[in-house]
Design a protein around this motif. Structure first.
Motif, PDB file in Angstrom:
ATOM      1  N   ARG A 162      -6.024   9.698   3.461  1.00  0.00           N
ATOM      2  CA  ARG A 162      -5.148   9.233   2.378  1.00  0.00           C
ATOM      3  C   ARG A 162      -5.998   8.713   1.226  1.00  0.00           C
ATOM      4  NH1 ARG A 162      -0.862   7.824   6.018  1.00  0.00           N
ATOM      5  NH2 ARG A 162      -0.361   9.799   7.009  1.00  0.00           N
ATOM      6  N   ALA A 163      -6.626   9.612   0.538  1.00  0.00           N
ATOM      7  CA  ALA A 163      -7.467   9.269  -0.615  1.00  0.00           C
ATOM      8  C   ALA A 163      -8.478   8.170  -0.281  1.00  0.00           C
ATOM      9  CB  ALA A 163      -6.597   8.846  -1.806  1.00  0.00           C
ATOM     10  N   ASP A 213      -1.969   1.318  -5.193  1.00  0.00           N
ATOM     11  CA  ASP A 213      -1.903   1.028  -3.746  1.00  0.00           C
ATOM     12  C   ASP A 213      -2.746  -0.194  -3.394  1.00  0.00           C
ATOM     13  OD1 ASP A 213      -4.217   2.530  -4.217  1.00  0.00           O
ATOM     14  OD2 ASP A 213      -4.252   3.324  -2.182  1.00  0.00           O
ATOM     15  N   SER A 266      -2.324   3.994   3.172  1.00  0.00           N
ATOM     16  CA  SER A 266      -3.553   4.686   2.786  1.00  0.00           C
ATOM     17  C   SER A 266      -4.773   3.982   3.371  1.00  0.00           C
ATOM     18  CB  SER A 266      -3.633   4.811   1.265  1.00  0.00           C
ATOM     19  OG  SER A 266      -4.082   3.602   0.693  1.00  0.00           O
ATOM     20  N   ASP A 267      -5.923   4.312   2.824  1.00  0.00           N
ATOM     21  CA  ASP A 267      -7.182   3.746   3.329  1.00  0.00           C
ATOM     22  C   ASP A 267      -7.211   2.220   3.298  1.00  0.00           C
ATOM     23  OD1 ASP A 267      -7.157   3.906   0.523  1.00  0.00           O
ATOM     24  OD2 ASP A 267      -9.334   4.119   0.385  1.00  0.00           O
ATOM     25  N   ASP A 268      -6.464   1.607   2.372  1.00  0.00           N
ATOM     26  CA  ASP A 268      -6.450   0.142   2.287  1.00  0.00           C
ATOM     27  C   ASP A 268      -5.995  -0.469   3.613  1.00  0.00           C
ATOM     28  OD1 ASP A 268      -5.898   1.538  -0.255  1.00  0.00           O
ATOM     29  OD2 ASP A 268      -6.026  -0.453  -1.139  1.00  0.00           O
ATOM     30  N   GLU A 302      -0.645   5.995  -7.099  1.00  0.00           N
ATOM     31  CA  GLU A 302      -1.998   5.453  -7.315  1.00  0.00           C
ATOM     32  C   GLU A 302      -2.658   6.032  -8.564  1.00  0.00           C
ATOM     33  OE1 GLU A 302      -4.676   6.146  -4.011  1.00  0.00           O
ATOM     34  OE2 GLU A 302      -6.315   5.049  -4.960  1.00  0.00           O
ATOM     35  N   ASP A 345       0.849  -1.203   0.000  1.00  0.00           N
ATOM     36  CA  ASP A 345       0.000   0.000   0.000  1.00  0.00           C
ATOM     37  C   ASP A 345       0.886   1.255   0.000  1.00  0.00           C
ATOM     38  OD1 ASP A 345      -2.099   1.816   0.385  1.00  0.00           O
ATOM     39  OD2 ASP A 345      -2.404   1.304   2.488  1.00  0.00           O
TER      40      ASP A 345
HETATM   41 MG   LIG Z   1      -5.770   3.566  -0.944  1.00  0.00          MG
END
Ligand SMILES: [Mg+2]
Length: 324
Positions: free
Chosen positions: A114-115, A277, A52-54, A26, A19
Motif C-alpha cells: 500500500r504505497a 494517510d 496502508s504502510d502507516d 494520499e 490512515d
Molecule cells: Mg501510507
C-alpha cells in the motif's frame, strides 16, 4: 473519562481509521478530492477500509516493543528486527538477523503493498540500522512519526520515539517529530488534556537540541487552531505533511480544532493537498488516545482492515506496567 485500555485501543484503531480514510486521497490535491468526493471530501470509510504502510509499520513497532518487553532485550534493536520483517512483507527479501515466522507474519493482510515509503524501504534494505549518532540518511520525511504511537506506553517515550524513527530517518525533523508524538500520546494516555499536553510538549522542546523546527510547527498549529476557522485552506498554512514536523502539526491542528469530535478531526486531517494517510493516521492516534475507543463510530472500529489484530496489540500494550 476513558480508561487506559480504551485509550490505547482508540489510539491504534483511530490511527488505522485515519490512515484508511486518507489512503485513497494520499496523492490528490484538495481540489481533486472535492471534485471526486464532493465539497466535504472524504467523510468515512465508504471509499475504502484498507490501511496502508502507516498502520502496517505501527503494528511492527508494537510487535518489536512487546517482544523486547518480554525478553528484556533492547527495544530499539528489537523494533529494527521487526521492521526487517515488514521489509520482507513488502519485498520478499529476508535480511540477515531477523526471524521470519509467527506473530504479524501470520496475518495475510500485512503482506499487502500500500504505497510503502521509499525511505523506509531503502534504509531497511541497506542492512544497516540508523541511529541519531550515525544517521542512515538525511530524510526528514514523515515515515518515522507515522509509526511510533506504541512508544506512548513505555518509559522515556520521547527518547524512544526519536531512536525508533532514526532507524530509517536521519534528519532531526524526521526523528524529533516522532519523539514529540510519542511524548504527546503518553501525556494523553496518563489523562492530561490536549491543550495542556501540547503546551507542555512545546515547552519541553525548547530545551532539546535540534528541536526548533518541530516546536515552531507545533506552535503554529496552536496559533492557527486558536483562530478557529478549521478548513483545508488553513491546513495548507502548515504545509502538506510530507515531512515529519508538518505531518505532526497538521494532525495536532486538526485535533485542537475538534477536541471532542473524532470524526470531524480526522476529516479535517485527511482532506487537504498533502500526505492525507499519514496526517490522518497521526490525528487518529491523538484523538483515539484522547477520547478512548468509545468516541469512534462503531462501524469504523469494526470496519477498518485488520481491526481485530490492531485491537489485540493495543490491549497487550495497555498491560505494560506504568512508569513514565
Ligand atoms: Mg501510507
Amino acid at each position: 473519562m476513558a480508561g487506559r485500555k480504551s485509550r490505547m485501543i482508540g489510539c491504534l484503531l483511530g490511527g488505522a481509521i485515519g490512515d484508511a480514510m486518507g489512503y485513497p486521497v494520499e496523492f490528490m490535491r484538495y481540489a481533486e478530492i472535492a471534485r471526486y468526493f464532493g465539497g466535504a471530501g472524504v467523510r468515512d470509510l465508504s471509499n475504502g477500509n484498507l490501511v496502508s504502510d502507516d498502520t502496517q509499520m505501527t503494528l511492527f513497532t508494537a510487535e518489536g516493543l512487546l517482544n523486547a518487553h518480554q525478553s528484556g532485550k533492547s527495544k530499539v534493536k528489537s523494533v529494527y528486527l521487526s521492521y526487517l520483517r515488514w521489509y520482507y512483507t513488502q519485498c520478499g527479501v529476508k535480511m540477515p538477523g531477523a526471524q521470519y515466522e509467527g506473530g504479524l507474519l501470520n496475518e495475510a493482510n500485512i503482506f499487502a503493498s500500500r504505497a510503502p515509503g521509499t525511505t523506509c524501504l531503502s534504509s531497511l534494505g541497506s542492512g544497516r540500522m540508523g541511529t541519531i549518532a550515525n544517521p542512515i540518511n538525511h530524510s526528514r520525511g514523515c515515515g518515522g512519526v507515522m509509526r511510533v504511537a506504541p512508544c506512548a506506553v513505555f518509559p522515556h517515550a520521547f527518547d524512544l520515539g526519536c531512536r525508533i524513527a532514526a532507524i530509517t530517518h536521519g534528519h532531526p525533523g524526521g526523528y524529533i517529530s516522532a519523539g514529540a508524538l510519542s511524548s504527546l500520546l503518553q501525556k494523553l494516555y496518563y489523562g492530561q488534556s490536549l491543550p495542556d499536553a501540547v503546551s507542555d510538549l512545546i515547552e519541553e522542546l525548547d530545551m532539546i537540541e535540534d528541536a526548533e523546527s518541530t516546536r515552531d510547527a507545533l506552535q503554529h498549529a496552536v496559533d492557527l487552531a486558536a483562530e478557529g476557522r478549521p478548513c483545508a485552506p488553513t491546513v495548507k498554512e502548515l504545509g502538506e505533511g510530507w515531512v515529519g514536523e508538518e505531518a505532526l502539526a497538521i494532525a495536532v491542528y486538526s485535533a485542537l480544532s475538534f477536541p471532542d469530535d473524532f470524526p470531524q478531526a480526522v476529516r479535517l486531517a485527511v482532506n487537504h493537498d498533502g500526505d492525507s494517510d499519514s496526517t490522518g493516521s497521526i490525528c487518529g492516534n491523538i484523538m483515539g488516545m484522547l477520547l478512548g475507543a468509545g468516541a469512534i463510530p462503531i462501524e469504523w472500529r469494526d470496519g477498518v482492515e485488520m481491526c481485530n489484530v490492531i485491537r489485540s496489540y493495543a490491549v497487550r500494550l495497555s498491560t505494560v506496567p506504568q512508569e513514565p
